[in-house]
Design a protein around this motif. Sequence first.
Motif, PDB file in Angstrom:
ATOM      1  N   ASN A  93       0.687  -1.012  -0.039  1.00  0.00           N
ATOM      2  CA  ASN A  93      -0.119   0.098  -0.173  1.00  0.00           C
ATOM      3  C   ASN A  93       1.011   1.489   0.163  1.00  0.00           C
ATOM      4  O   ASN A  93       0.179   2.152  -0.497  1.00  0.00           O
ATOM      5  N   ASN A  94       2.298   1.701   0.139  1.00  0.00           N
ATOM      6  CA  ASN A  94       3.348   2.298   0.035  1.00  0.00           C
ATOM      7  C   ASN A  94       3.669   2.203  -1.449  1.00  0.00           C
ATOM      8  O   ASN A  94       4.970   3.107  -1.214  1.00  0.00           O
ATOM      9  N   THR A  95       3.386   1.470  -2.377  1.00  0.00           N
ATOM     10  CA  THR A  95       4.464   1.780  -3.001  1.00  0.00           C
ATOM     11  C   THR A  95       3.290   2.159  -4.753  1.00  0.00           C
ATOM     12  O   THR A  95       2.288   1.242  -5.110  1.00  0.00           O
ATOM     13  N   PHE A  96       4.279   3.041  -5.121  1.00  0.00           N
ATOM     14  CA  PHE A  96       3.319   2.820  -6.730  1.00  0.00           C
ATOM     15  C   PHE A  96       4.057   2.503  -7.489  1.00  0.00           C
ATOM     16  O   PHE A  96       4.971   1.895  -7.921  1.00  0.00           O
ATOM     17  N   ILE A  97       3.659   1.824  -8.803  1.00  0.00           N
ATOM     18  CA  ILE A  97       3.732   1.098  -9.994  1.00  0.00           C
ATOM     19  C   ILE A  97       3.151   1.525 -10.911  1.00  0.00           C
ATOM     20  O   ILE A  97       2.067   1.951 -11.611  1.00  0.00           O
ATOM     21  N   PHE A  98       4.401   2.043 -11.745  1.00  0.00           N
ATOM     22  CA  PHE A  98       3.659   2.299 -13.138  1.00  0.00           C
ATOM     23  C   PHE A  98       4.344   1.661 -14.082  1.00  0.00           C
ATOM     24  O   PHE A  98       5.415   0.851 -14.297  1.00  0.00           O
ATOM     25  N   PHE A  99       3.681   1.229 -15.342  1.00  0.00           N
ATOM     26  CA  PHE A  99       3.512   0.371 -16.529  1.00  0.00           C
ATOM     27  C   PHE A  99       3.370   0.888 -17.519  1.00  0.00           C
ATOM     28  O   PHE A  99       2.106   1.806 -18.035  1.00  0.00           O
ATOM     29  N   THR A 100       4.704   0.858 -18.874  1.00  0.00           N
ATOM     30  CA  THR A 100       4.757   1.354 -19.859  1.00  0.00           C
ATOM     31  C   THR A 100       5.118   0.322 -20.488  1.00  0.00           C
ATOM     32  O   THR A 100       6.307  -0.013 -20.435  1.00  0.00           O
ATOM     33  N   ALA A 101       5.273   1.248 -22.368  1.00  0.00           N
ATOM     34  CA  ALA A 101       6.769   0.883 -23.113  1.00  0.00           C
ATOM     35  C   ALA A 101       7.034   1.506 -23.621  1.00  0.00           C
ATOM     36  O   ALA A 101       7.052   2.813 -24.169  1.00  0.00           O
ATOM     37  N   ASP A 102       8.815   1.046 -24.369  1.00  0.00           N
ATOM     38  CA  ASP A 102       9.976   1.622 -24.516  1.00  0.00           C
ATOM     39  C   ASP A 102       9.098   2.291 -26.315  1.00  0.00           C
ATOM     40  O   ASP A 102       9.439   3.745 -27.119  1.00  0.00           O
ATOM     41  N   ASN A 103       8.481   1.447 -27.339  1.00  0.00           N
ATOM     42  CA  ASN A 103       8.127   1.705 -28.297  1.00  0.00           C
ATOM     43  C   ASN A 103       7.201   0.744 -28.816  1.00  0.00           C
ATOM     44  O   ASN A 103       6.954  -0.737 -28.135  1.00  0.00           O
ATOM     45  N   GLY A 104       6.834   1.198 -30.337  1.00  0.00           N
ATOM     46  CA  GLY A 104       5.622   0.291 -30.873  1.00  0.00           C
ATOM     47  C   GLY A 104       5.527  -1.173 -31.429  1.00  0.00           C
ATOM     48  O   GLY A 104       7.657  -1.771 -31.475  1.00  0.00           O
ATOM     49  N   PRO A 105       5.825  -2.308 -31.627  1.00  0.00           N
ATOM     50  CA  PRO A 105       5.753  -3.320 -32.006  1.00  0.00           C
ATOM     51  C   PRO A 105       6.789  -3.987 -33.242  1.00  0.00           C
ATOM     52  O   PRO A 105       6.560  -2.933 -34.354  1.00  0.00           O
ATOM     53  N   GLU A 106       7.109  -4.765 -32.755  1.00  0.00           N
ATOM     54  CA  GLU A 106       8.072  -4.681 -34.357  1.00  0.00           C
ATOM     55  C   GLU A 106       7.100  -6.182 -35.286  1.00  0.00           C
ATOM     56  O   GLU A 106       7.239  -6.877 -34.916  1.00  0.00           O
ATOM     57  N   LEU A 107       6.773  -5.590 -36.046  1.00  0.00           N
ATOM     58  CA  LEU A 107       5.818  -5.478 -36.991  1.00  0.00           C
ATOM     59  C   LEU A 107       6.261  -6.702 -37.857  1.00  0.00           C
ATOM     60  O   LEU A 107       5.467  -7.782 -38.538  1.00  0.00           O
ATOM     61  N   MET A 108       7.407  -6.406 -38.539  1.00  0.00           N
ATOM     62  CA  MET A 108       8.174  -6.840 -39.087  1.00  0.00           C
ATOM     63  C   MET A 108       8.011  -8.582 -38.741  1.00  0.00           C
ATOM     64  O   MET A 108       8.691  -9.610 -39.459  1.00  0.00           O
ATOM     65  N   ARG A 109       7.952  -8.512 -37.914  1.00  0.00           N
ATOM     66  CA  ARG A 109       8.269 -10.652 -37.168  1.00  0.00           C
ATOM     67  C   ARG A 109       6.429 -11.493 -37.187  1.00  0.00           C
ATOM     68  O   ARG A 109       6.792 -11.804 -36.482  1.00  0.00           O
TER      69      ARG A 109
END
Length: 498
Positions: free
Chosen positions: A270-286
């Motif tokens: 209850n004393n921890t802030f969690i933040f989630f995101t990502a660096d860039n969009g998907p590698e669609l060539m895969r």
Amino acid sequence: MDYFMVVISVLATLILPTSWGSQLPNFILLFADDLGFGDLGSYGHPSSETPNLDKLAAEGLRFTDFYSTSPVCSPSRAALLTGRYQTRSGVYPGVFYPGSRGGLPLNETTIAEVLKPLGYATAMVGKWHLGVGKDRMYLPTRQGFDHYLGVPYSHDQGPCHNLTCFPPNIKCFGYCDVGVVTVPLMANETIKQQPVSFPDLEEKYRDFATQFISSSARRTQPFFLYYPSHYAGLGAAGRSLRGRFGDALMEFDSTVGALIQALQDSGVHNNTFIFFTADNGPELMRRARGGNSGLLKCGKGTTYDGGMREPTIAYWPGRIRPGVTHELSSTLDVLPTIAAMAGATLPRVPLDGVDMRDILFSHGPSKRKAIFYYPTDPSEKYGLFAVRVGKYKAHYYTRGAAHSDTTPDQDCHMISFLKAHDPPLLFDLEADPAENYNLATPDHPEYRPVLELIEAQKVQFERGMVFGQSQVAKGSDPTLQPCCNPDCTPKPTCCTCS
């Protein structure tokens, strides 16, 4: 009475961090790699199994209009950690390589360095990709982190022929670099394993991260954990409905669950802030082995929204009310927000981020007025490729990328060369998130004031942008590549240890 409540609300955003209680808050920053806007279950993917991230989204605040600053790795990571555009710090064009001479400049201030004077324990686990350099000078341990376990650059920046990425013996898929050392696993500044064993990498990361949380809590020391993930692993192989990418995403999600459990077991949930995101969009060539942009156009390497708009979740039980926000926000805003929560002093340099506390704790408006889109190779000659103000986005230049090849949309492909647009293309991202219908045509003269407003933001921003010396342009030196046997021959093949 209404005036009184407004005053109380304003004071609540300004109040000192001691309002969180007797302890400073802990921070966990989760940064996914090549993750698309449509990749999580909570963002609409029908077969991704991400129950822990989806739970954070349901019990926290889910962002719909959150952006990275770059469609590739190194610059987006530099901006996240410093709150400054990569053009200021010199982390451009493109990304760092194993033998790069440059790195994130040591005079840049990271989130870890902002928190250290307050007594925070700091650790990083995962993908660094901000340089190694001579005598390990650019590693996380030189940038404010007490502890580091991870890969110093991308998992495909080394020869992957005959390497196992998935158990029991499934080889790595796609293109990897040749003529360089195999990818190492580093603990602080020491190579623990070369080449790294991808199938059990996530397990090592999970153990490291949970132990860091537990040991910090036992010492009653506030902590900052930065976890930029890789996608590979043993724990979920063959278990998801989405193939290998789904397996890896599922395993990363299980690590998120383990972190939550460690917080609960340590009594600091209850004393921890969690933040989630990502660096860039998907590698669609895969193709199906890569990420998914959902409704958004194109992906990694492009300045269309699929390349830079990211799934994002903020979670703090008892502090952040569940909901969804459509306010404009950016990775640049993470540093000033964390600094404000902790009562830390901001770096005395021009910052491009703004404090997000009004969004997080009041579901209020953003202080951010615009999103500015730089390409993978920003330059003063071309400047910004696109600008978003409110719900409208104007493209001054467009270009495809190899990372986004293979999709039916030809605009995404590498052979879609640089195009200048005068007047700029204009899209309403609320009505048309796929950027299909250009509004800046003779049939729509009513949009001229919108373009003028966006142009004014662009001119003001570019007037204040000072490009730092390019760190990537310093080039590479083969002798700087990490090698666990530095005196061995012949390199790079002799650089192996277990």
